[in-house]
Design an enzyme around this catalytic site. Structure first.
Site, PDB file in Angstrom:
ATOM      1  N   ASN A 151      36.590  47.778  49.755  1.00 36.28           N
ATOM      2  CA  ASN A 151      37.981  47.733  50.834  1.00 36.28           C
ATOM      3  C   ASN A 151      38.823  48.898  50.609  1.00 36.28           C
ATOM      4  O   ASN A 151      39.359  49.230  51.881  1.00 36.28           O
ATOM      5  CB  ASN A 151      38.600  46.321  50.516  1.00 36.28           C
ATOM      6  CG  ASN A 151      39.125  46.215  49.208  1.00 36.28           C
ATOM      7  OD1 ASN A 151      38.791  46.810  48.231  1.00 36.28           O
ATOM      8  ND2 ASN A 151      40.073  45.330  49.158  1.00 36.28           N
ATOM      9  N   GLU A 247      40.454  44.346  37.759  1.00 36.04           N
ATOM     10  CA  GLU A 247      41.538  44.390  39.127  1.00 36.04           C
ATOM     11  C   GLU A 247      40.887  43.354  39.913  1.00 36.04           C
ATOM     12  O   GLU A 247      39.931  43.612  40.592  1.00 36.04           O
ATOM     13  CB  GLU A 247      41.716  45.516  39.617  1.00 36.04           C
ATOM     14  CG  GLU A 247      42.576  46.558  38.921  1.00 36.04           C
ATOM     15  CD  GLU A 247      43.933  46.257  38.561  1.00 36.04           C
ATOM     16  OE1 GLU A 247      44.463  45.261  39.115  1.00 36.04           O
ATOM     17  OE2 GLU A 247      44.485  46.718  37.618  1.00 36.04           O
ATOM     18  N   CYS A 282      43.209  43.101  48.401  1.00 39.79           N
ATOM     19  CA  CYS A 282      43.544  42.189  47.451  1.00 39.79           C
ATOM     20  C   CYS A 282      45.091  41.236  47.410  1.00 39.79           C
ATOM     21  O   CYS A 282      45.155  40.489  46.830  1.00 39.79           O
ATOM     22  CB  CYS A 282      43.101  42.990  46.073  1.00 39.79           C
ATOM     23  SG  CYS A 282      43.879  44.266  45.826  1.00 39.79           S
TER      24      CYS A 282
HETATM   25  P1  NAP Z   1      32.493  42.204  44.500  1.00 41.15           P
HETATM   26  O1  NAP Z   1      31.171  41.598  45.308  1.00 41.15           O
HETATM   27  O2  NAP Z   1      32.810  41.659  43.256  1.00 41.15           O
HETATM   28  O3  NAP Z   1      31.911  43.701  44.142  1.00 41.15           O
HETATM   29  C1  NAP Z   1      32.680  44.765  43.566  1.00 41.15           C
HETATM   30  C2  NAP Z   1      31.804  45.662  42.932  1.00 41.15           C
HETATM   31  O4  NAP Z   1      30.874  45.165  41.872  1.00 41.15           O
HETATM   32  C3  NAP Z   1      30.618  46.303  44.018  1.00 41.15           C
HETATM   33  O5  NAP Z   1      30.426  47.485  43.640  1.00 41.15           O
HETATM   34  C4  NAP Z   1      29.462  45.411  43.674  1.00 41.15           C
HETATM   35  O6  NAP Z   1      28.236  45.756  43.858  1.00 41.15           O
HETATM   36  C5  NAP Z   1      29.491  45.349  42.029  1.00 41.15           C
HETATM   37  N1  NAP Z   1      28.825  43.944  41.638  1.00 41.15           N
HETATM   38  C6  NAP Z   1      28.219  43.038  42.155  1.00 41.15           C
HETATM   39  N2  NAP Z   1      27.786  42.408  41.453  1.00 41.15           N
HETATM   40  C7  NAP Z   1      27.762  42.866  40.162  1.00 41.15           C
HETATM   41  C8  NAP Z   1      27.129  42.371  38.801  1.00 41.15           C
HETATM   42  N3  NAP Z   1      26.674  41.099  38.731  1.00 41.15           N
HETATM   43  N4  NAP Z   1      27.434  43.320  38.004  1.00 41.15           N
HETATM   44  C9  NAP Z   1      28.226  44.375  38.009  1.00 41.15           C
HETATM   45  N5  NAP Z   1      28.683  44.843  39.311  1.00 41.15           N
HETATM   46  C10 NAP Z   1      28.586  44.072  40.393  1.00 41.15           C
HETATM   47  O7  NAP Z   1      33.809  42.700  45.470  1.00 41.15           O
HETATM   48  P2  NAP Z   1      34.089  43.117  47.155  1.00 41.15           P
HETATM   49  O8  NAP Z   1      33.332  42.083  47.720  1.00 41.15           O
HETATM   50  O9  NAP Z   1      33.233  44.609  47.036  1.00 41.15           O
HETATM   51  O10 NAP Z   1      35.508  43.243  46.948  1.00 41.15           O
HETATM   52  C11 NAP Z   1      36.370  42.377  47.163  1.00 41.15           C
HETATM   53  C12 NAP Z   1      37.190  41.732  45.945  1.00 41.15           C
HETATM   54  O11 NAP Z   1      37.695  42.791  45.602  1.00 41.15           O
HETATM   55  C13 NAP Z   1      38.185  40.686  46.489  1.00 41.15           C
HETATM   56  O12 NAP Z   1      37.942  39.667  45.389  1.00 41.15           O
HETATM   57  C14 NAP Z   1      39.435  41.406  46.183  1.00 41.15           C
HETATM   58  O13 NAP Z   1      40.688  40.659  45.771  1.00 41.15           O
HETATM   59  C15 NAP Z   1      39.007  42.450  45.190  1.00 41.15           C
HETATM   60  N6  NAP Z   1      39.815  43.645  44.962  1.00 41.15           N
HETATM   61  C16 NAP Z   1      40.821  43.497  44.013  1.00 41.15           C
HETATM   62  C17 NAP Z   1      41.538  44.779  44.043  1.00 41.15           C
HETATM   63  C18 NAP Z   1      42.606  44.658  42.699  1.00 41.15           C
HETATM   64  O14 NAP Z   1      43.149  45.905  42.653  1.00 41.15           O
HETATM   65  N7  NAP Z   1      43.133  43.762  42.248  1.00 41.15           N
HETATM   66  C19 NAP Z   1      41.461  45.658  44.910  1.00 41.15           C
HETATM   67  C20 NAP Z   1      40.711  45.554  45.760  1.00 41.15           C
HETATM   68  C21 NAP Z   1      39.807  44.461  45.963  1.00 41.15           C
HETATM   69  P3  NAP Z   1      27.579  45.731  45.350  1.00 41.15           P
HETATM   70  O15 NAP Z   1      28.053  46.232  46.274  1.00 41.15           O
HETATM   71  O16 NAP Z   1      26.240  46.536  45.070  1.00 41.15           O
HETATM   72  O17 NAP Z   1      27.187  44.252  45.251  1.00 41.15           O
END
Ligand code: NAP
Length: 475
Positions: A151, A247, A282
């Site tokens: 994002n 995060e 987020c």
């Molecule tokens: P996500 O699906 O959890 O993916 C985040 C990262 O983790 C991606 O690079 C993803 O790779 C990788 N990943 C997926 N499965 C994994 C595994 N089993 N082991 C290690 N890495 C793995 O999250 P997203 O959909 O990209 O982002 C949305 C989420 O991020 C929301 O929940 C949002 O709230 C959170 N977020 C939090 C913050 C904060 O600062 N608190 C900021 C922004 C977003 P792939 O893309 O290859 O699956």
């Protein structure tokens, strides 16, 4: 456009490439290398080899590299923003705001690089400690494994790469599969800025392959992850004694107290917090609790504000919201609205897809506390609004969540503000602003399932350095 892996300062061909498509048009935009386990191994070793070079580099040089990267980003601003529109469907005006913040984040990192220091310890406070001088220094931790979400492909990477370089570490970065181009562009920028080979390695690939290997490899000293709670928590469970910063997500709540005037600015701010980047933020405002005396007016004015937003092509200057990151997310929005309606909810505006790839700003009321729209993270252009009678009730409603990232309260009553600040169970409380507020030097992170540790350059540097004690016996 074919994009390779960036390992040890070189562009490396991979065995497998994946077609990256635009979330808005569905058309192919690039063919991107997918790292396999040998590539991950090579990237970690490259980072390990570069670690002593970075650890010895003087602070002013690390700061200069970060400053040069900032200059390049400024020169290439519009090109970088366009890339976000293509791979993330981020509207150009939203992308410009992200880029401005990214530049700011790297500037903070450059400044922090010059200010990392330890402290002196009065050992003679303890009997037997007399006649000694003691001080601490902060040593770089070594190889940092960074895993980032789709994002904010520039700024959330900046919150990991910036402090890691500032502290004299090296990085293996695994960007989200939908937004690898921004991360690969960063490799190009840091190479041009003079970062030594191996100090930053960028390896797109499957989370389950690359992420898992990073977390298990003993050469990686710290994992810094931003993404969903499910993945983050499972990484932490596997990390052993590695440093871990998480995060994660949230369903951020905002309270509008009875004493607040509903100005146009306040309404626009709430609509922006709920719908910017289609709610894929987020700290997007997901639950708004409004004092019952203002509730009807607030719902009506939010409806009007939502209808004013322009939904469409991310490359169009007027666009406020574009496509969600993947068409399947629209299906999820529809299911969640349907579930809420079955449980008694009312859709005030939106609620139905505009096309295969576009979903409108949606406002829902009378949402049951156990409906997904209330208790899960929506991560889409949807907000629920509910009335409250007393401030205690509003605080309880906001706290009734598995998450706790940030919360907000609008009030002119200092006692109400301080009560909320004290009792809201979150990492940050924004008084007279929405929970979506973030600037890049503030300590940022969550409690409960929203995270572990803090970012915001100075705080991330603390997570990415080891405190080392040195004592000198005098005489
Ligand atoms: P996500 O699906 O959890 O993916 C985040 C990262 O983790 C991606 O690079 C993803 O790779 C990788 N990943 C997926 N499965 C994994 C595994 N089993 N082991 C290690 N890495 C793995 O999250 P997203 O959909 O990209 O982002 C949305 C989420 O991020 C929301 O929940 C949002 O709230 C959170 N977020 C939090 C913050 C904060 O600062 N608190 C900021 C922004 C977003 P792939 O893309 O290859 O699956």
């Amino acid at each position: 456009m074919k994009k390779h892996l960036y390992i040890g300062g070189k562009w490396k061909e991979a065995k497998e490439y994946q077609t990256l498509t635009s979330p808005f048009t569905g058309e192919a935009i690039a063919s991107v290398a997918m790292a396999d386990s040998l590539d991950v191994e090579e990237a970690i070793q490259a980072a390990k080899n570069a670690a002593p070079i970075m650890a010895k580099m003087p602070a002013h040089e690390r700061a200069s590299i970060l400053e040069r990267a900032v200059s390049i980003m400024e020169e290439r601003k519009e090109e970088l923003v366009r890339l976000l529109a293509l791979e993330a469907a981020k509207p150009v005006k939203t992308g410009r705001a992200e880029l401005a913040r990214t530049i700011q984040t790297y500037r903070f990192a450059a400044s922090e690089a010059r200010h990392i220091h330890g402290e002196t310890i009065p050992l003679d406070a303890a009997p037997g400690g007399e006649g000694r001088l003691a001080f601490t220094v902060r040593k770089p931790i070594g190889v940092v494994g960074a895993i980032t979400p789709f994002n904010f492909p520039y700024n959330l990477v900046a919150h990991k790469v910036g402090p890691a370089i500032a502290a004299g570490n090296t990085v293996v970065l695994k960007p989200a599969s939908q937004t690898p181009l921004a991360a690969l562009m960063l490799a190009e920028i840091f190479e041009a800025a003079g970062l030594p080979a191996g100090a930053l390695n960028v390896i797109p690939g499957k989370g389950s392959v690359v992420g898992e290997q990073l977390v298990k490899d003993p050469r990686v000293a710290a994992i810094t992850f931003t993404g969903s709670p499910e993945v983050g928590i499972s990484l932490k469970n596997k990390a052993g004694l590695k440093r871990v910063t998480l995060e994660l997500g949230s369903n951020s709540g905002l309270i509008i107290n009875h004493d607040v005037e509903l100005t146009d600015a306040l309404i626009d701010r709430c609509a922006f917090g709920a719908f910017t980047f289609s709610g894929q933020v987020c700290i997007s405002v997901q639950r708004i609790y409004v004092h019952q005396s203002k509730y009807e007016e607030f719902v009506q004015r939010m409806k009007e504000a939502a209808k004013r937003l322009v939904v469409g092509d991310p490359l169009n200057e007027a666009t406020d919201l574009s496509s969600l990151i993947a068409p399947k997310e629209i299906g999820r929005m529809e299911e969640w609205v349907e579930q809420a309606i079955k449980m008694g909810a009312e859709v005030i505006t939106g609620g139905e897809r505009l096309s295969e790839r576009l979903y409108p700003p949606t406002i829902v009321t009378k949402v049951a506390a156990n409906a997904n729209i209330s208790c899960q993270e929506v991560f889409g252009p949807m907000v629920m609004i509910a009335p409250f009678e007393t401030l205690d009730e509003a605080i309880t409603l906001v706290n009734d969540s598995r998450y706790g990232l940030q919360a907000g309260i609008y009030t002119n009553d200092i006692h109400a503000a301080m009560k909320a600040a004290d009792q809201l169970e979150v990492g940050g409380v924004m008084i007279n602003d929405f929970p979506t507020f973030r600037v890049d030097n503030m300590p940022y992170g969550g409690v409960k399932e929203s995270g572990f540790g803090r970012e915001g350059i100075k705080y991330a540097v603390e997570e990415m350095t080891e405190q080392k004690l040195i004592t000198i016996k005098i005489g």
